[in-house]
Enzyme design. Structure first.
Site, short mmCIF file in Angstrom:
data_model
loop_
_atom_site.label_atom_id
_atom_site.label_comp_id
_atom_site.label_asym_id
_atom_site.label_seq_id
_atom_site.Cartn_x
_atom_site.Cartn_y
_atom_site.Cartn_z
N TRP A 354 65.48 8.91 -17.16
CA TRP A 354 66.59 9.48 -16.59
C TRP A 354 67.87 8.63 -16.43
O TRP A 354 68.86 9.01 -16.13
CB TRP A 354 66.17 10.31 -15.21
N ASP A 355 67.60 7.42 -16.78
CA ASP A 355 68.73 6.33 -16.64
C ASP A 355 69.82 6.64 -17.18
O ASP A 355 70.77 6.20 -16.76
CB ASP A 355 68.05 4.89 -17.16
N GLU A 493 59.29 6.17 -6.90
CA GLU A 493 57.89 5.96 -7.61
C GLU A 493 56.85 5.43 -6.59
O GLU A 493 55.53 5.55 -6.97
CB GLU A 493 57.87 5.15 -8.80
N LYS A 614 60.51 3.01 -3.02
CA LYS A 614 60.90 2.08 -4.07
C LYS A 614 62.26 1.97 -4.47
O LYS A 614 63.08 1.02 -4.54
CB LYS A 614 60.26 2.56 -5.41
N GLN A 615 63.17 3.33 -4.20
CA GLN A 615 64.40 3.29 -4.47
C GLN A 615 64.86 4.85 -4.06
O GLN A 615 64.25 5.40 -3.42
CB GLN A 615 64.55 3.56 -6.16
C1 BGC Z 1 62.41 3.35 -11.97
C2 BGC Z 1 62.90 4.70 -12.68
C3 BGC Z 1 63.45 4.18 -13.86
C4 BGC Z 1 62.65 3.24 -14.62
C5 BGC Z 1 63.45 2.80 -15.88
C6 BGC Z 1 61.44 2.53 -12.77
O1 BGC Z 1 61.16 1.24 -12.35
O2 BGC Z 1 61.49 3.41 -10.68
O3 BGC Z 1 63.79 5.46 -11.94
O4 BGC Z 1 64.09 5.28 -14.57
O5 BGC Z 1 62.36 2.34 -14.03
O6 BGC Z 1 64.49 2.16 -15.74
#
Ligand code: BGC
Length: 796
Positions: A354-355, A493, A614-615
């Site tokens: 989704w980046d 995550e 995590k985010q």
């Molecule tokens: C993040 C995801 C991201 C992926 C690729 C993961 O560590 O949690 O949100 O899409 O990395 O960058």
């Protein structure tokens, strides 16, 4: 160090792989890590060349299970060029005394320089300098020039130049247990006096790859014609020759390379075309000149100037540079998406996540045709997305969390925790929210470009099929008279299931639920907006009945959102029952606690038990939507949205975030931009350091974090100018963070080339002379028209 150059003044083996990633050169078609030309893969170096969309699948047995994994293939190393004295070993920087060392990535020219002066065990002093480029305009071409100067010696020197296809995918230690040999040799040959040719094929996707190289030697301004010995293996082709070197007289070696694959446009057969293009290719200087010209055109469009009295400008340019190495005008028309880790390494196997959400806003306002091309990658995989939905028991289209060649789910099923050595289930494919991000991306591309053709031919189909998927993924709860979404993961995550549950997934992830409401609103708006003919056509082809559209409308008004603690939007239902985490204790014990998932799993515990993330998850909502948009969405659902909702939620989640994803600080800087300008600036500066300082200890060496890089650029571009593109108006609501004195940028919007300048007190926008129709802009709520040639100023 200037604002345009990343410079390293000493050789540091521990940092070499990081620098290789940061000094990668590419053109959106292929990219090559900044590895030393004489290096082969070892514990210090990792040469890597990656083709956009160049995937291959392999099987590996792990823990009694056979897993299939799709990787972005490491292609033959075209850089390979080394030298030695007769009877000595090939040049190895770690086996000589380095007298001086300088490596410079010149961002303006797109050239990687290295100059080393060293002394060997025989006390011979030599200087070796090199320059290289990957042509940003002629995307099949690259060049390397190496100049060797014997400073206190004369004598024969053996030089070897090769195309080395013995490479494997070994760039990520965590993937070491996986099979990694993707390439098989088809042909290796010498063509004429100075050209070599290597022809290979990926062993599953059967992608034919051709590389051709021409190596020439110049001494005292004369082209040399040394006798060349052939080094030939099925997977390697090279030439070696001995040059009589003279003290103080530099030998210039020039290597021009072409790279083609069977998937290229406008070719007959890639091997033939690679050789032909090499024969036609100009010399190093001419190619370098045209490369730099092409790049300077891109910089005119893409540069962003900032003044902060510190070194942020360089890092910001580095981020823009790497966006342009991964996606450039050469990407337009290719069947490729944008990998989360660039074309800079093998982390996440070159997959697409989704980046894009963080990357497209920059492209939309610079070269929207690139976004369109990247969105078409998704559209071409719509049928597979339909199959994904069907297989998972849903309707419509379900795009995968990780996408590669054909759009099936490429997320791994197991992942290795390097801290414990254990393989654990990877449930990240439950991040269905990528299907809202795709709609968001289509919609915002359209808002910027007004590209009705794209919307009606491609975008609409994706939006409607995704809406249909979500309609089949919700459950109606009669007691609540609300719709709910079960068994998904949000962006965070660190939560993939309830602590005591026997199956993965969470219920009513607030981010997902609200995004889905927004998706339905857009799907309905789209059906209204389209011309009668397009609408009828689409409804017929896709069998969208009035009842189906009514259901979408109903869900968009009755989706459930969980709350707790009087106004906190719960990350998911039941979040409030989790335990608070002892941040201090863990910080004391481990120091770096970004990767709490690994730390806790290694302790036999789990992040799922705690209120930590995590985010950004809930806070993504404040990142993607303005408060006005959120107010409308909440009102539609009949939930209260108070003035205090945003700061209250920001404070709550910010204090519970580990920033284990590079995307996290970008989002947090964005959401604090208006409420805490000092903190916003600190977070932005931290986000700017993620790759250049390898904040996540070793991950950048495996590939840059393109989403985070683009996110920092977009923070300056949209975050601090308050830029929104909605309903045919370009809105600005500037607010610079403390610490940022001024910013300047150029935007492209509906035929206008706009120069924007912002200081702490003033805002100015000028449309460069041209013929486009006036556009509507709004500065701090004051709406007006802007004509080409007109400049508008306002105080903030
Ligand atoms: C993040 C995801 C991201 C992926 C690729 C993961 O560590 O949690 O949100 O899409 O990395 O960058």
């Amino acid at each position: 160090m200037s604002d345009w150059s990343l410079v390293y003044e000493e050789f540091n083996p521990e940092q070499e792989r990081l620098r290789e990633a940061l000094c990668t050169l590419g053109n959106g078609y292929f990219a090559t890590r900044g590895a030393a030309h004489e290096a082969e893969a070892d514990s210090t170096h990792y040469p890597g060349t990656y083709l956009a969309g160049g995937y291959n699948r392999l099987h590996t047995e792990i823990g009694g299970r056979t897993i299939e994994h799709e990787d972005l293939v490491n292609l033959p190393n075209w850089l390979s060029l080394s030298f030695r004295h007769p009877d000595a070993n090939w040049f190895n920087l770690q086996a000589v005394d380095i007298l001086s060392y300088r490596q410079e990535l010149d961002l303006k020219a797109g050239v990687l320089h290295r100059a080393v002066q060293f002394q060997d065990s025989q006390l011979r002093r030599t200087t070796v300098s090199s320059r290289r480029f990957v042509h940003i305009g002629l995307h099949h071409l690259a060049g390397l020039e190496v100049v060797i100067t014997p400073e206190n010696w004369s004598g024969p020197l053996e030089v070897r130049s090769a195309l080395d296809g013995r490479v494997v995918n070994a760039g990520v230690a965590r993937y070491q247990a996986l099979n990694n040999k993707h390439l098989a040799g088809i042909e290796s040959s010498v063509v004429g006096e100075d050209e070599i040719f290597l022809y290979m094929e990926t062993n599953q996707s059967k992608l034919r790859i051709a590389e051709a190289a021409r190596t020439r030697f110049v001494l005292d301004d004369s082209l040399l014609h040394p006798t060349r010995a052939v080094i030939q293996e099925p997977e390697l082709i090279g030439q070696a020759c001995t040059i009589p070197m003279k003290q103080g007289r530099p030998l210039t070696i020039e290597k021009i390379v072409t790279l083609y694959t069977a998937r290229d446009h406008g070719i007959s057969e890639c091997g033939l075309d690679a050789r032909q293009a090499l024969t036609n290719a100009a010399g190093f200087e001419d190619l370098l000149r045209s490369h730099t010209q092409h790049l300077s055109r891109l910089w005119q469009r893409c540069d962003i100037g900032i003044q902060d009295g510190e070194d942020s400008q360089l890092t910001l340019r580095l981020h823009i540079f790497h966006l342009l190495q991964t996606t450039s005008p050469s990407t337009i028309g290719l069947d490729v998406g944008v990998p989360a880790r660039g074309l800079h390494g093998e982390a996440y196997r070159g997959h697409i996540f989704w980046d894009e959400l963080f990357i497209f806003p920059f492209l939309n306002l610079r070269i929207p045709d690139i976004t369109k091309s990247l969105l078409l990658y998704r559209h071409r995989r719509l049928d597979q997305a339909r199959r994904n939905a069907q297989e998972a028991g849903f309707n419509g289209a379900l795009y995968p969390w990780q996408s590669g060649s054909n759009g099936r789910e490429e997320s791994q099923r197991l992942h290795l925790n390097p801290q414990s050595g254990r393989w654990t289930p990877d449930n990240s494919a439950l991040q269905r929210h990528v299907n809202a991000a795709i709609v968001y991306n289509v919609w915002h591309y359209f808002q910027v470009t007004d590209d009705w053709e794209f919307l009606s031919f491609y975008g609409a189909e994706m939006i409607l099929e995704i809406a249909r998927f979500w309609a089949s993924a919700v459950s109606y709860n009669a007691e609540k008279d609300r719709y709910e979404i079960f068994d998904v993961m949000g962006p965070d995550e660190y939560h993939d299931q309830y602590p005591k549950a026997d199956h993965p997934g969470l219920n009513n992830n607030a981010y997902t639920n609200l995004m889905v409401v927004w998706v339905f609103c857009r799907a309905l708006e789209l059906l209204d907006m389209l011309s009668v003919d397009s609408r009828t056509e689409l409804r017929e082809i896709m069998h969208i009945s009035t009842t189906e559209a009514e259901l979408w409308d109903d869900i968009s008004r009755k989706m459930f959102l969980p709350f707790h603690d009087k106004g906190i939007i719960s990350q998911f239902e039941g979040y409030e029952d989790l335990e608070e985490f002892d941040w201090e204790r863990y910080r004391e014990k481990y120091g770096d606690i970004h990767r709490l998932d690994r730390i806790l799993e290694a302790e036999g515990d789990s992040t799922n038990r705690y209120k930590l993330s995590k985010q950004a998850d809930v806070l993504m909502l404040f990142y993607l939507f303005s408060s006005d948009e959120l107010r409308i969405l909440f009102k539609r659902l009949g939930y209260p949205f108070k003035y205090s909702t945003i700061p209250q939620n920001v404070a709550y989640y910010l204090s519970r975030t580990a920033h284990g994803s590079s995307l996290s600080r970008v989002v947090h800087s964005w959401v604090t931009a208006r409420s805490d300008r000092a903190q916003a600036w600190d977070l932005l500066k931290a986000a700017l350091r993620v790759d250049i300082s390898d904040v996540q200890s070793g991950t950048t060496a495996e590939g840059i974090h393109l989403g985070a890089m683009a996110g920092t650029v977009d923070l300056i571009q949209r975050g601090h100018t308050g830029l929104e593109t909605r309903g045919g108006t370009l809105y600005f609501n500037p607010c610079l963070p403390k610490g940022l004195k001024a910013l300047n940028l150029r935007l492209f919007y509906r035929g206008h080339s706009l120069d924007v300048a912002v200081t702490q007190e003033t805002f100015q926008i000028g449309s460069r002379p041209g013929r486009s129709s006036p556009i509507r802009i709004s500065i701090k709520g004051k709406s007006q028209k802007l004509k080409p040639g007109q400049i508008v100023s306002a105080s903030i």
